[in-house]
Design an enzyme around this catalytic site. Structure first.
Site, mmCIF file in Angstrom:
data_model
loop_
_atom_site.group_PDB
_atom_site.id
_atom_site.type_symbol
_atom_site.label_atom_id
_atom_site.label_comp_id
_atom_site.label_asym_id
_atom_site.label_seq_id
_atom_site.Cartn_x
_atom_site.Cartn_y
_atom_site.Cartn_z
ATOM 1 N N HIS A 100 0.986 -1.002 0.112
ATOM 2 C CA HIS A 100 -0.041 0.119 -0.105
ATOM 3 C C HIS A 100 0.899 1.220 0.092
ATOM 4 O O HIS A 100 1.926 1.136 0.640
ATOM 5 C CB HIS A 100 -0.655 0.087 1.379
ATOM 6 N N ASP A 103 2.099 2.019 3.295
ATOM 7 C CA ASP A 103 3.012 1.185 3.986
ATOM 8 C C ASP A 103 4.490 1.612 3.612
ATOM 9 O O ASP A 103 5.370 1.490 4.585
ATOM 10 C CB ASP A 103 3.110 -0.350 3.463
ATOM 11 N N GLU A 231 -10.922 -6.864 -4.658
ATOM 12 C CA GLU A 231 -10.420 -8.005 -3.710
ATOM 13 C C GLU A 231 -11.704 -8.143 -2.751
ATOM 14 O O GLU A 231 -11.725 -7.180 -2.064
ATOM 15 C CB GLU A 231 -9.212 -7.698 -2.927
ATOM 16 N N GLU A 267 -8.964 -13.685 -1.779
ATOM 17 C CA GLU A 267 -8.530 -13.997 -0.545
ATOM 18 C C GLU A 267 -8.904 -15.137 0.124
ATOM 19 O O GLU A 267 -10.315 -14.980 0.446
ATOM 20 C CB GLU A 267 -8.254 -12.771 0.144
ATOM 21 N N HIS A 270 -11.145 -14.272 3.260
ATOM 22 C CA HIS A 270 -12.293 -13.591 3.117
ATOM 23 C C HIS A 270 -13.015 -14.388 2.458
ATOM 24 O O HIS A 270 -14.469 -14.206 2.468
ATOM 25 C CB HIS A 270 -11.822 -12.548 1.848
ATOM 26 N N ASP A 306 -10.600 -12.067 10.068
ATOM 27 C CA ASP A 306 -9.730 -12.066 9.244
ATOM 28 C C ASP A 306 -8.439 -12.286 10.005
ATOM 29 O O ASP A 306 -7.645 -11.315 10.315
ATOM 30 C CB ASP A 306 -9.729 -10.778 8.367
ATOM 31 N N ASP A 308 -5.877 -13.627 9.048
ATOM 32 C CA ASP A 308 -4.688 -13.544 8.255
ATOM 33 C C ASP A 308 -3.637 -14.515 8.486
ATOM 34 O O ASP A 308 -2.464 -14.007 8.702
ATOM 35 C CB ASP A 308 -4.159 -12.382 7.980
ATOM 36 N N ASP A 338 -0.777 -12.404 1.924
ATOM 37 C CA ASP A 338 -1.305 -11.502 2.768
ATOM 38 C C ASP A 338 -1.653 -12.277 4.154
ATOM 39 O O ASP A 338 -2.661 -12.494 4.549
ATOM 40 C CB ASP A 338 -2.604 -10.984 2.133
#
Ligand code: XLS
Ligand code: NI
Ligand code: NI
Length: 436
Positions: A100, A103, A231, A267, A270, A306, A308, A338
């Site tokens: 991003h 980031d 996404e 994802e 997700h 999430d 992750d 991710d």
């Protein structure tokens, strides 16, 4: 300064190796089903989790401290982080990274200063890409962390915030273009709602469509030819996110004449949040010719958010690779981790174990999926199951020649259909027999 002095270059050592800092299955140059593993899998590291993750959660502050994040000056910190990212990729033989805008470069006092910061770090990334050969899979804009995006970005009730988001995406697209990114991702961030009492859903969705059209126009204007990706995610941070799942996003794209310009970034976590399996979401996207890229991770059966986590479930990765192989692969997309370390995994080595595990689990899934396809038994049951559509009556349905009258006549002549077993348990046993 180098950041991973104690970590060797991670090599393929085979499944008999007991070295935790080696690949047991991921052998980049090994050819499977006509392509090398690296070509099939196109792994990417996510800058936000891997280099900025601190283990912070809603009950506690940062616990992971890293050699690249010690500097109190935000720009120096951003530069060390970028150096660490490229060193990390090289150690792992990871071909791609994703980021991003916020980031990789800190926000400044003003928007103009934020843009300047981004440009400076993008120039550094450009140099490091040339030096190392590591490439950008996709870029994106963070339109959710800053308080200004509390009520959304392109779906914000305040046009000022819409404008801000558009300006920010413009620069994130410039950055992605400069770095030769294969794609540009839009994840819905805070594009959703908390209560319908203060939400004009129709206007919000129309505004979101306008935003995407502006992005498409801007890409044309600057000659950005990377793939646009949406996404899907059903909830979190908002109670209802507009990009709920693959089917919802496809419908949105078709309704607003955006379908030709976008594909989906699916994802795993997700998918499960939406009440689907990972393979279901991949199949929905791939069946529409819209599987663009994948965020690989996993959720936790017992937790509803999430999480992750790094992908370690072989059954899941095998199914995913089966979908990919059967639909012609991931194209210009890739498999982006991710995924983040658990709060308690505090060592820098843990970052390596996590990525090695994820890469190996997908490589092994690829090997098994390729065996399944080569052996052909599952596909044989599948194609037999639909074989009646090659018969005369089936053909008349498929070709569109049949109508209710002709089928009425045919049924009167041919009577009851014969019950056919779906053979689910047989197929499940067969599937397990390939997992070795
Ligand atoms: C958050 C999303 C995010 C996107 C990029 O849940 O997965 O990390 O991949 O904005
Ligand atoms: Ni993601
Ligand atoms: Ni996510």
């Amino acid at each position: 300064m180098t950041h991973f002095n104690n970590i060797p270059i991670i090599k393929y050592e085979g499944s008999d190796s007991t070295n935790p800092l080696s690949f047991k299955y991921y052998d980049a140059t090994r050819v499977v089903a006509g392509k090398t593993m690296a070509e099939h899998l196109r792994f990417a590291v996510s800058c936000w989790h891997t280099f900025l993750g601190t283990g912070q959660d809603i009950f506690g502050s940062a616990v992971h401290s890293r050699s690249w994040s010690g500097d109190s000056d935000p720009m120096s910190r951003a530069k060390s982080t970028m150096h660490a990212a490229f060193e990390f990729c090289q150690k792992l033989g990871m071909e791609y990274y994703c980021f991003h805008d916020r980031d990789i470069a800190p926000e400044g006092e003003t928007f103009a200063e934020s843009c300047k910061n981004l440009e400076e770090i993008v120039n550094l990334a450009d140099d490091l890409q040339k030096e190392t050969g590591v490439k950008l899979l996709w870029g994106t804009a963070n339109l959710f962390s800053n308080p200004r995006f509390t009520h959304g970005a392109s779906t914000n009730p305040d046009a000022h915030v819409f404008a801000y988001a558009a300006a920010q995406v413009k620069h994130a697209m410039d950055a992605t273009k400069q770095l030769g990114g294969e794609g540009y991702v839009f994840w819905g961030g805070r594009e959703g709602y908390e209560t319908l009492l203060n939400t004009d859903m129709q206007q919000e969705q129309e505004n979101m469509a306008k935003f995407f059209h502006m992005a498409v126009d801007y890409a044309k204007k600057i000659g950005f030819t990377g793939q646009f990706l949406i996404e899907p995610k059903p909830k979190e941070p908002t109670k209802h996110q507009y990009d709920f799942d693959a089917a919802t996003v496809l419908n949105f794209l078709r309704s607003y004449e955006l379908i030709d310009h976008f594909k989906l970034n699916i994802e795993a976590n997700h998918a499960t949040l939406a009440g689907h399996t990972f393979a279901h979401e991949l199949t929905v996207a791939a069946s529409a010719g819209k599987l663009g890229s994948i965020d690989v991770n996993r959720g936790d059966l017992l937790l509803g958010w999430d999480t992750d986590q790094f992908p370690t479930d072989l059954y899941d990765t095998t199914q995913a690779m089966l979908v990919l192989l059967q639909h012609g692969g991931i194209g210009k997309g890739g498999l982006n981790f991710d995924a983040k370390l658990r709060r308690g995994s505090t060592d820098v080595e843990d970052l390596f174990y996590a990525h090695i595990g994820g890469m190996d689990t997908f490589a092994r899934g690829l090997l098994i999926a390729s065996d399944i396809i080569e052996d052909g038994k599952i596909n044989e049951v599948l194609s037999n199951r639909y074989s009646s559509y090659s018969s005369e009556i089936g053909q008349s349905i498929v070709s569109g020649e049949a109508d209710f009258d002709s089928l009425d006549k045919w049924v009167r002549e041919n009577g009851e259909p014969k019950m056919q077993s779906g053979k689910q348990e047989y197929l499940e046993n067969l599937f397990n027999s390939y997992i070795r």
